[in-house]
Design an enzyme around this catalytic site. Structure first.
Site, PDB file in Angstrom:
ATOM      1  N   GLU A 296      -6.378  -6.931  52.211  1.00 25.00           N
ATOM      2  CA  GLU A 296      -7.840  -7.046  52.157  1.00 25.00           C
ATOM      3  C   GLU A 296      -8.589  -5.947  52.903  1.00 25.00           C
ATOM      4  O   GLU A 296      -9.666  -5.527  52.484  1.00 25.00           O
ATOM      5  CB  GLU A 296      -8.293  -8.427  52.676  1.00 25.00           C
ATOM      6  CG  GLU A 296      -8.061  -9.567  51.701  1.00 25.00           C
ATOM      7  CD  GLU A 296      -6.673 -10.171  51.763  1.00 25.00           C
ATOM      8  OE1 GLU A 296      -5.784  -9.580  52.415  1.00 25.00           O
ATOM      9  OE2 GLU A 296      -6.466 -11.238  51.169  1.00 25.00           O
TER      10      GLU A 296
ATOM     11  N   ALA B 245      -6.866 -12.676  45.139  1.00 24.11           N
ATOM     12  CA  ALA B 245      -8.087 -13.246  44.579  1.00 24.11           C
ATOM     13  C   ALA B 245      -8.549 -12.301  43.477  1.00 24.11           C
ATOM     14  O   ALA B 245      -8.228 -11.103  43.499  1.00 24.11           O
ATOM     15  CB  ALA B 245      -9.140 -13.338  45.661  1.00 24.11           C
TER      16      ALA B 245
ATOM     17  N   GLU C 288      -1.570 -15.788  50.522  1.00 16.71           N
ATOM     18  CA  GLU C 288      -2.153 -16.957  51.200  1.00 16.71           C
ATOM     19  C   GLU C 288      -1.777 -18.261  50.488  1.00 16.71           C
ATOM     20  O   GLU C 288      -1.540 -19.284  51.136  1.00 16.71           O
ATOM     21  CB  GLU C 288      -3.674 -16.798  51.285  1.00 16.71           C
ATOM     22  CG  GLU C 288      -4.064 -15.656  52.232  1.00 16.71           C
ATOM     23  CD  GLU C 288      -5.544 -15.335  52.174  1.00 16.71           C
ATOM     24  OE1 GLU C 288      -6.013 -14.894  51.095  1.00 16.71           O
ATOM     25  OE2 GLU C 288      -6.235 -15.528  53.182  1.00 16.71           O
TER      26      GLU C 288
ATOM     27  N   GLY D 216      -4.857 -13.264  48.297  1.00 21.59           N
ATOM     28  CA  GLY D 216      -4.890 -14.703  48.022  1.00 21.59           C
ATOM     29  C   GLY D 216      -3.553 -15.233  47.517  1.00 21.59           C
ATOM     30  O   GLY D 216      -3.249 -16.421  47.695  1.00 21.59           O
TER      31      GLY D 216
HETATM   32  N1  COA Z   1      -8.040  -9.077  40.833  1.00 25.23           N
HETATM   33  C1  COA Z   1      -8.421  -8.807  39.567  1.00 25.23           C
HETATM   34  N2  COA Z   1      -7.627  -8.145  38.699  1.00 25.23           N
HETATM   35  C2  COA Z   1      -6.426  -7.738  39.138  1.00 25.23           C
HETATM   36  C3  COA Z   1      -5.964  -7.984  40.450  1.00 25.23           C
HETATM   37  C4  COA Z   1      -6.837  -8.684  41.316  1.00 25.23           C
HETATM   38  N3  COA Z   1      -6.494  -8.987  42.559  1.00 25.23           N
HETATM   39  N4  COA Z   1      -4.745  -7.440  40.583  1.00 25.23           N
HETATM   40  C5  COA Z   1      -4.433  -6.887  39.410  1.00 25.23           C
HETATM   41  N5  COA Z   1      -5.450  -7.061  38.527  1.00 25.23           N
HETATM   42  C6  COA Z   1      -5.523  -6.616  37.137  1.00 25.23           C
HETATM   43  C7  COA Z   1      -5.806  -5.130  37.037  1.00 25.23           C
HETATM   44  O1  COA Z   1      -7.195  -4.875  37.168  1.00 25.23           O
HETATM   45  C8  COA Z   1      -5.265  -4.843  35.667  1.00 25.23           C
HETATM   46  O2  COA Z   1      -6.204  -5.302  34.714  1.00 25.23           O
HETATM   47  P1  COA Z   1      -6.572  -4.370  33.416  1.00 25.23           P
HETATM   48  O3  COA Z   1      -5.270  -4.209  32.697  1.00 25.23           O
HETATM   49  O4  COA Z   1      -7.583  -5.188  32.678  1.00 25.23           O
HETATM   50  O5  COA Z   1      -7.098  -3.084  33.963  1.00 25.23           O
HETATM   51  C9  COA Z   1      -4.051  -5.727  35.567  1.00 25.23           C
HETATM   52  O6  COA Z   1      -4.264  -6.768  36.525  1.00 25.23           O
HETATM   53  C10 COA Z   1      -2.762  -5.035  35.899  1.00 25.23           C
HETATM   54  O7  COA Z   1      -2.870  -4.455  37.187  1.00 25.23           O
HETATM   55  P2  COA Z   1      -2.580  -2.918  37.500  1.00 25.23           P
HETATM   56  O8  COA Z   1      -3.345  -2.537  38.731  1.00 25.23           O
HETATM   57  O9  COA Z   1      -2.833  -2.085  36.276  1.00 25.23           O
HETATM   58  O10 COA Z   1      -1.013  -2.955  37.784  1.00 25.23           O
HETATM   59  P3  COA Z   1      -0.185  -1.945  38.662  1.00 25.23           P
HETATM   60  O11 COA Z   1       1.238  -2.244  38.417  1.00 25.23           O
HETATM   61  O12 COA Z   1      -0.644  -0.551  38.469  1.00 25.23           O
HETATM   62  O13 COA Z   1      -0.526  -2.333  40.199  1.00 25.23           O
HETATM   63  C11 COA Z   1      -0.892  -3.858  42.028  1.00 25.23           C
HETATM   64  C12 COA Z   1      -0.141  -3.577  40.711  1.00 25.23           C
HETATM   65  C13 COA Z   1      -0.582  -5.262  42.450  1.00 25.23           C
HETATM   66  C14 COA Z   1      -0.413  -2.887  43.105  1.00 25.23           C
HETATM   67  C15 COA Z   1      -2.415  -3.657  41.810  1.00 25.23           C
HETATM   68  O14 COA Z   1      -2.807  -4.414  40.669  1.00 25.23           O
HETATM   69  C16 COA Z   1      -3.273  -4.090  42.962  1.00 25.23           C
HETATM   70  O15 COA Z   1      -3.362  -3.394  43.960  1.00 25.23           O
HETATM   71  N6  COA Z   1      -3.961  -5.253  42.831  1.00 25.23           N
HETATM   72  C17 COA Z   1      -4.908  -5.715  43.794  1.00 25.23           C
HETATM   73  C18 COA Z   1      -4.184  -6.273  44.997  1.00 25.23           C
HETATM   74  C19 COA Z   1      -5.167  -6.727  46.048  1.00 25.23           C
HETATM   75  O16 COA Z   1      -5.855  -5.935  46.666  1.00 25.23           O
HETATM   76  N7  COA Z   1      -5.209  -8.040  46.286  1.00 25.23           N
HETATM   77  C20 COA Z   1      -6.049  -8.612  47.273  1.00 25.23           C
HETATM   78  C21 COA Z   1      -7.329  -9.032  46.694  1.00 25.23           C
HETATM   79  S1  COA Z   1      -8.364  -9.739  47.939  1.00 25.23           S
END
Ligand code: COA
Length: 259
Positions: free
Chosen positions: A134, A66, A114, A111
């Protein structure tokens, strides 16, 4: 119809829906939920549709969750509305009567995992990573993950995945039964299309009934055994079942009409 957050690509009666926010790793914001709902409603109206592939744009992510930026300052009431909205859209995906396959091409987190769980089954590329992280945010999965993950992998594995919030790689997801096949990234969409192509040669009404019967197993409102008996009987009223039996006797491939 055009969409801001996804691509809707219909070819040879196979629809590919690609979540298209690659700079945000295809995170599901409110606009994407609206688009998903509209896209699946539109898909329902397509004639001759064989199946749907759901995937993510780019080579890094299916959907990384999400959109966390929309969580800030949510009240309990608004958070419940957000969760219910996700449930509503994902239930519609689950209840589609053509096969819906998640082609997981990278991160499928929160999400995103999911969404994949709401699809009828999942295949993944070698770089796929799945998880429900989460609890790391002080939250729980809110779009059906606590229920559907249990249905797919069982209570023990679901507990561990959800309570640790750890991601698992494609091999482990395959071992868990969370994804049915693991292939190199470039072979992912061709495999999804091949599977839907094969299902598309089967009796369309039978495929629809089979999906409904399997879904009934997980429904509180339906008795799946009774629904199977009813559906089995109803199928004998279709032209397809007559054609299927006739083609078998004549040693040829059936030409189903979906009637
Ligand atoms: N919501 C909003 N933005 C997200 C996102 C999310 N769930 N997941 C990634 N992004 C965005 C990042 O903020 C970043 O944006 P920016 O370039 O404007 O800063 C961009 O996507 C790239 O992500 P980044 O974190 O820089 O990539 P990474 O390769 O370093 O890490 C992940 C990849 C997937 C490990 C990491 O993005 C992450 O942990 N995301 C969240 C996962 C999560 O907790 N999901 C459950 C949500 S309820």
């Amino acid at each position: 119809m055009t969409f801001d957050n996804l691509l809707y690509d219909l070819q040879d009666n196979i629809l590919t829906i690609t979540i298209n926010r690659p700079d945000k790793l295809n995170a599901l914001n409110a606009g994407t939920f609206n688009d998903l709902e509209k896209a699946f409603a539109l898909a329902k109206k397509e004639t001759g549709l064989k199946g749907i592939v759901v995937t993510g744009a780019g080579e890094k992510a299916f959907v990384a969750g999400a959109d966390i930026s929309e969580f800030e300052g949510l009240s309990t009431e608004h958070a419940m509305q957000l969760s219910a909205r996700g449930h509503g859209v994902f239930n519609k995906i689950q209840n589609m009567t053509v096969p819906v396959i998640a082609a997981i091409n990278g991160f499928a987190l929160g999400g995103g995992c999911e969404l994949a769980l709401a699809c009828h089954f999942r295949i993944g590329s070698e770089n796929a990573k799945l998880g429900l992280p989460e609890v790391s945010l002080g939250l729980i999965p809110g779009y059906g993950g606590t229920q559907r993950l249990v249905q797919v992998v069982g209570k023990g594995k679901a507990m561990e995945m959800i309570l640790t919030g750890d991601m698992i790689d494609a091999k482990k997801a395959f071992d868990f039964g969370l994804i049915n096949h693991v292939v190199p990234l470039e072979e992912l969409l061709p495999l999804a299309n091949k599977i839907i192509g094969k299902i598309g040669t089967r009796g369309p009404v039978a495929v629809k009934k089979a999906i409904e019967c399997i879904n009934a197993f997980y429904s509180d409102h339906m008795n799946g055994f009774e629904y199977e008996i009813e559906s089995f009987g109803e199928l004998f009223d279709t032209e397809d079942v007559k054609e299927g039996a006739k083609a078998f006797m004549e040693k040829r491939k059936p030409e189903f009409k979906g009637k």
